[in-house]
Design a protein around this motif. Structure first.
Motif, PDB file in Angstrom:
ATOM      1  N   ALA A  95       0.872  -1.180   0.000  1.00 42.07           N
ATOM      2  CA  ALA A  95       0.000   0.000   0.000  1.00 42.07           C
ATOM      3  C   ALA A  95       0.907   1.227   0.000  1.00 42.07           C
ATOM      4  N   GLU A  96       0.703   2.097  -0.977  1.00 46.79           N
ATOM      5  CA  GLU A  96       1.560   3.276  -1.117  1.00 46.79           C
ATOM      6  C   GLU A  96       0.711   4.543  -1.070  1.00 46.79           C
ATOM      7  N   SER A 116       1.195   4.234   4.061  1.00 38.40           N
ATOM      8  CA  SER A 116       1.973   3.267   3.278  1.00 38.40           C
ATOM      9  C   SER A 116       2.357   2.090   4.168  1.00 38.40           C
ATOM     10  N   LEU A 117       2.237   0.886   3.620  1.00 36.12           N
ATOM     11  CA  LEU A 117       2.568  -0.327   4.370  1.00 36.12           C
ATOM     12  C   LEU A 117       2.907  -1.431   3.387  1.00 36.12           C
ATOM     13  N   GLN A 160      -9.261   6.949  -2.564  1.00 40.08           N
ATOM     14  CA  GLN A 160      -9.305   7.958  -3.625  1.00 40.08           C
ATOM     15  C   GLN A 160      -7.939   8.273  -4.230  1.00 40.08           C
ATOM     16  N   GLN A 161      -6.884   7.931  -3.506  1.00 36.64           N
ATOM     17  CA  GLN A 161      -5.563   8.303  -3.979  1.00 36.64           C
ATOM     18  C   GLN A 161      -4.566   7.281  -3.477  1.00 36.64           C
ATOM     19  N   GLY A 162      -3.479   7.071  -4.252  1.00 36.85           N
ATOM     20  CA  GLY A 162      -2.475   6.111  -3.838  1.00 36.85           C
ATOM     21  C   GLY A 162      -2.568   4.834  -4.651  1.00 36.85           C
ATOM     22  N   LYS A 163      -1.944   3.786  -4.140  1.00 38.20           N
ATOM     23  CA  LYS A 163      -1.850   2.535  -4.898  1.00 38.20           C
ATOM     24  C   LYS A 163      -1.849   1.359  -3.922  1.00 38.20           C
ATOM     25  N   ILE A 164      -2.598   0.304  -4.253  1.00 38.61           N
ATOM     26  CA  ILE A 164      -2.592  -0.930  -3.467  1.00 38.61           C
ATOM     27  C   ILE A 164      -2.390  -2.102  -4.418  1.00 38.61           C
ATOM     28  N   PHE A 167      -8.532   1.138   6.745  1.00 35.43           N
ATOM     29  CA  PHE A 167      -7.321   0.821   5.984  1.00 35.43           C
ATOM     30  C   PHE A 167      -7.324  -0.634   5.532  1.00 35.43           C
ATOM     31  N   ILE A 168      -7.573  -1.583   6.448  1.00 38.99           N
ATOM     32  CA  ILE A 168      -7.494  -2.975   5.994  1.00 38.99           C
ATOM     33  C   ILE A 168      -8.660  -3.322   5.063  1.00 38.99           C
TER      34      ILE A 168
END
Length: 246
Positions: A10-11, A27-28, A60-64, A49-50
């Motif tokens: 997760a970023e 991020s994780l 809405q934003q970021g990358k998984i 989050f999980i």
């Protein structure tokens, strides 16, 4: 020894509920076979989050990326990820009109297209594993809370997931039932299951986690081994949280 291959990435994940910025660039990375415990005050974004990991919550934003599959709006990707990710909730979410056995076999028969006999054979093995084989033909309403949660774990395992997510799995249970559920989770960890667990069970975190993470106000505050997290926390926010729960 942990496999150093990431299975969850997760970023910079952001999520808003209207004006409320519930995840603020989290991020994780979780490696295969790793057990990560998320702790933090109520409303800190842990459960949200999980739940983004299997698209129960949109971000809405970021990358998984889950096991090499990027989580997008593509339903095929979401379906592929959900086949690999088991989830156990605070409330057991069992179908009250189905027996324990039927609850467990439903998804393998419908989603994995297994024959009924194969699904039932695995279900019985899983019920034995979680210690309630004799409850197979009862209905959820006939079981204790701890037994129902163990059925929920068996149901998630029946899809043979690579990752198990636990969202406060013991918080709805009476204290005497907590241990039987944690014992099942411990055995999963020993067998190398990748697990991300939202919980306040300090004993479980100390004993089973590879990493303990504090979330607060939508941010990841601290990430450390259990020994460092509980005995030598670096962040003032972590020290304050621990003073309230220990």
């Amino acid at each position: 020894m942990l496999d150093q291959q990431p299975i969850i990435i997760a970023e910079n994940v952001h999520k808003w509920y209207g004006q409320f910025h519930v995840l603020q660039g989290v991020s994780l990375t979780v490696n295969r076979g790793e057990v990560v415990v998320l702790m933090g005050p109520s409303g800190s974004g842990k459960s949200t989050f999980i739940r983004t990991f299997n698209a129960l919550e949109e971000y809405q934003q970021g990358k998984i990326v889950i096991d090499g599959i990027t989580l997008s709006h593509d339903l095929r990707n979401i379906d592929a990820i959900r086949k690999e990710v088991g989830m156990v909730f605070q409330q057991f979410n069992l179908f009250p009109h189905l027996t324990v056995l039927q609850n467990i076999t439903l998804a393998p028969i419908w989603v994995r297209r297994w024959a009924k006999g194969k699904a039932e054979e695995l279900a019985m093995q899983l019920l034995e594993r979680v210690g309630i084989l004799e409850q197979a033909h009862k209905y959820p309403g006939q079981l204790s809370g701890g037994q129902q949660q163990r059925v929920a774990i068996a149901r998630a395992l029946a899809m043979q997931p690579k990752i198990m997510l636990f969202d406060e799995p013991t918080s709805a249970l009476d204290p005497e039932m907590v241990r039987e559920v944690l014992d099942v989770m411990r055995s999963l960890a020993r067998d190398g299951m990748t697990m991300v667990v939202v919980t306040h069970e300090v004993g479980f975190a100390r004993e089973v986690a590879d990493r303990v993470i504090l979330m607060d106000s939508g941010l990841l505050v601290e990430s450390a081994t259990p020994d460092s997290f509980f005995n030598k926390p670096q962040e003032e926010r972590t020290r304050k949280f621990l003073s309230q729960i220990l």
